[in-house]
Design a protein around this motif. Structure first.
Motif, mmCIF file in Angstrom:
data_model
loop_
_atom_site.group_PDB
_atom_site.id
_atom_site.type_symbol
_atom_site.label_atom_id
_atom_site.label_comp_id
_atom_site.label_asym_id
_atom_site.label_seq_id
_atom_site.Cartn_x
_atom_site.Cartn_y
_atom_site.Cartn_z
ATOM 1 N N THR A 1 50.417 8.311 21.176
ATOM 2 C CA THR A 1 50.579 9.572 21.886
ATOM 3 C C THR A 1 49.930 10.883 21.392
ATOM 4 O OG1 THR A 1 52.498 8.595 22.809
ATOM 5 C CG2 THR A 1 52.163 10.974 23.122
ATOM 6 N N CYS A 2 50.201 10.866 20.253
ATOM 7 C CA CYS A 2 49.675 11.963 19.415
ATOM 8 C C CYS A 2 48.150 11.851 19.284
ATOM 9 C CB CYS A 2 50.233 12.044 17.967
ATOM 10 S SG CYS A 2 49.829 13.631 16.978
ATOM 11 N N GLN A 3 47.574 10.738 19.079
ATOM 12 C CA GLN A 3 46.090 10.749 19.128
ATOM 13 C C GLN A 3 45.573 10.913 20.442
ATOM 14 O OE1 GLN A 3 44.976 6.586 17.984
ATOM 15 N NE2 GLN A 3 43.150 7.083 17.421
ATOM 16 N N ASN A 4 46.216 10.463 21.524
ATOM 17 C CA ASN A 4 45.869 10.797 22.707
ATOM 18 C C ASN A 4 45.750 12.418 23.045
ATOM 19 O OD1 ASN A 4 45.319 8.115 23.446
ATOM 20 N ND2 ASN A 4 47.230 7.785 24.481
ATOM 21 N N LEU A 5 46.660 13.024 22.636
ATOM 22 C CA LEU A 5 46.730 14.385 22.582
ATOM 23 C C LEU A 5 45.406 15.174 21.987
ATOM 24 C CD1 LEU A 5 48.153 16.760 23.849
ATOM 25 C CD2 LEU A 5 49.614 16.748 21.608
ATOM 26 N N HIS A 6 45.383 14.608 20.842
ATOM 27 C CA HIS A 6 44.285 15.236 19.967
ATOM 28 C C HIS A 6 43.065 14.794 20.710
ATOM 29 C CE1 HIS A 6 46.717 16.809 16.791
ATOM 30 N NE2 HIS A 6 47.180 15.517 16.468
ATOM 31 N N GLN A 7 42.690 13.523 21.176
ATOM 32 C CA GLN A 7 41.571 13.210 21.583
ATOM 33 C C GLN A 7 41.481 14.346 23.201
ATOM 34 O OE1 GLN A 7 39.253 11.222 20.598
ATOM 35 N NE2 GLN A 7 37.792 11.382 22.611
ATOM 36 N N ALA A 8 42.429 14.511 23.774
ATOM 37 C CA ALA A 8 42.251 15.387 25.147
ATOM 38 C C ALA A 8 41.911 16.649 24.551
ATOM 39 C CB ALA A 8 43.657 15.394 25.489
ATOM 40 N N GLU A 9 42.573 17.347 23.501
ATOM 41 C CA GLU A 9 42.124 18.383 23.071
ATOM 42 C C GLU A 9 40.696 18.550 22.685
ATOM 43 O OE1 GLU A 9 44.987 19.439 19.969
ATOM 44 O OE2 GLU A 9 46.530 19.813 21.375
ATOM 45 N N PHE A 10 40.263 17.611 22.106
ATOM 46 C CA PHE A 10 38.870 17.692 21.463
ATOM 47 C C PHE A 10 37.921 17.573 22.569
ATOM 48 C CE2 PHE A 10 35.235 14.893 20.151
ATOM 49 C CZ PHE A 10 34.575 15.738 19.156
ATOM 50 N N GLU A 11 38.274 16.850 23.824
ATOM 51 C CA GLU A 11 37.401 16.771 24.835
ATOM 52 C C GLU A 11 37.240 18.097 25.469
ATOM 53 O OE1 GLU A 11 38.534 13.292 26.787
ATOM 54 O OE2 GLU A 11 37.885 11.943 25.279
ATOM 55 N N ALA A 12 38.528 18.565 25.727
ATOM 56 C CA ALA A 12 38.532 19.962 26.439
ATOM 57 C C ALA A 12 37.917 21.100 25.460
ATOM 58 C CB ALA A 12 39.803 20.538 26.531
ATOM 59 N N LEU A 13 37.927 21.104 24.398
ATOM 60 C CA LEU A 13 37.031 21.964 23.441
ATOM 61 C C LEU A 13 35.727 21.749 23.720
ATOM 62 C CD1 LEU A 13 37.348 24.204 21.353
ATOM 63 C CD2 LEU A 13 37.389 22.537 19.618
ATOM 64 N N ASN A 14 35.196 20.606 23.746
ATOM 65 C CA ASN A 14 33.651 20.325 24.006
ATOM 66 C C ASN A 14 33.279 20.738 25.166
ATOM 67 O OD1 ASN A 14 33.088 19.572 20.963
ATOM 68 N ND2 ASN A 14 33.750 17.439 21.593
ATOM 69 N N ALA A 15 34.019 20.493 26.204
ATOM 70 C CA ALA A 15 33.569 20.738 27.359
ATOM 71 C C ALA A 15 33.562 22.625 27.615
ATOM 72 C CB ALA A 15 34.579 20.228 28.350
ATOM 73 N N ALA A 16 34.488 23.097 26.858
ATOM 74 C CA ALA A 16 34.549 24.583 26.832
ATOM 75 C C ALA A 16 33.184 24.864 26.037
ATOM 76 C CB ALA A 16 35.708 25.089 26.330
ATOM 77 N N ARG A 17 33.044 24.247 25.137
ATOM 78 C CA ARG A 17 31.719 24.770 24.356
ATOM 79 C C ARG A 17 30.363 24.558 25.103
ATOM 80 N NH1 ARG A 17 33.554 22.333 18.509
ATOM 81 N NH2 ARG A 17 34.676 24.217 17.859
ATOM 82 N N VAL A 18 30.406 23.366 25.994
ATOM 83 C CA VAL A 18 29.186 23.263 27.088
ATOM 84 C C VAL A 18 29.220 24.190 27.821
ATOM 85 C CG1 VAL A 18 28.301 21.605 28.654
ATOM 86 C CG2 VAL A 18 29.013 20.728 26.356
ATOM 87 N N GLN A 19 30.259 24.724 28.551
ATOM 88 C CA GLN A 19 30.212 25.644 29.512
ATOM 89 C C GLN A 19 29.761 26.839 28.958
ATOM 90 O OE1 GLN A 19 33.876 26.576 31.125
ATOM 91 N NE2 GLN A 19 33.416 27.522 32.861
ATOM 92 N N MET A 20 30.109 27.348 27.834
ATOM 93 C CA MET A 20 29.662 28.448 27.148
ATOM 94 C C MET A 20 28.243 28.900 27.099
ATOM 95 S SD MET A 20 32.377 29.202 23.897
ATOM 96 C CE MET A 20 34.022 29.287 24.298
ATOM 97 N N GLU A 21 27.451 27.686 27.059
ATOM 98 C CA GLU A 21 25.934 27.523 27.012
ATOM 99 C C GLU A 21 25.307 27.878 28.249
ATOM 100 O OE1 GLU A 21 24.377 27.781 24.258
ATOM 101 O OE2 GLU A 21 26.370 27.850 23.153
ATOM 102 N N THR A 22 26.089 27.959 29.342
ATOM 103 C CA THR A 22 25.279 28.326 31.075
ATOM 104 C C THR A 22 25.075 29.713 31.017
ATOM 105 O OG1 THR A 22 27.494 28.455 31.653
ATOM 106 C CG2 THR A 22 26.856 26.246 31.609
ATOM 107 N N PRO A 23 23.885 29.717 31.707
ATOM 108 C CA PRO A 23 23.617 31.324 32.125
ATOM 109 C C PRO A 23 24.778 32.016 32.780
ATOM 110 C CG PRO A 23 21.782 29.938 32.331
ATOM 111 C CD PRO A 23 22.970 29.054 32.014
#
Length: 102
Positions: A4-26
């Protein structure tokens, strides 16, 4: 529990990466440009005028303090321009200076 903890960390990691990708859009960059200006104004109000906490008790005095502080923030660039002081250059962080030196 570990999964459960590992899944939570994985979800946070994926959300952070998605936000970083969105930050690069014009579209994000153009909308953040407005926010960056507002953040700078708020920072100036907090550091130069002391708007983090109200110095007065009562809404009328607090409102007057806000109005006078806003006026001071609007007048200060005009006074600097009349005095011939150039605008400050953007500060470069210590880490960025270190990277440029390498």
């Amino acid at each position: 529990m570990a999964t459960t903890c590992q899944n939570l960390h994985q979800a946070e990691f994926e959300a952070l990466n998605a936000a970083r990708v969105q930050m690069e859009t014009p579209s994000f960059k153009s909308s953040y440009r407005i926010r960056a200006g507002l953040e700078g104004t708020i920072s100036q109000a907090v550091h130069c005028v002391g708007l983090r906490q109200s110095r007065y008790i009562g809404l009328a005095r607090t409102r007057l303090h806000h109005v006078v502080s806003a006026t001071a923030l609007n007048v200060s660039p005009i006074v600097a321009w009349l005095d011939g002081r150039p605008r400050a250059a953007t500060r470069v962080s210590s880490f960025s200076r270190l990277l440029q030196a390498v």
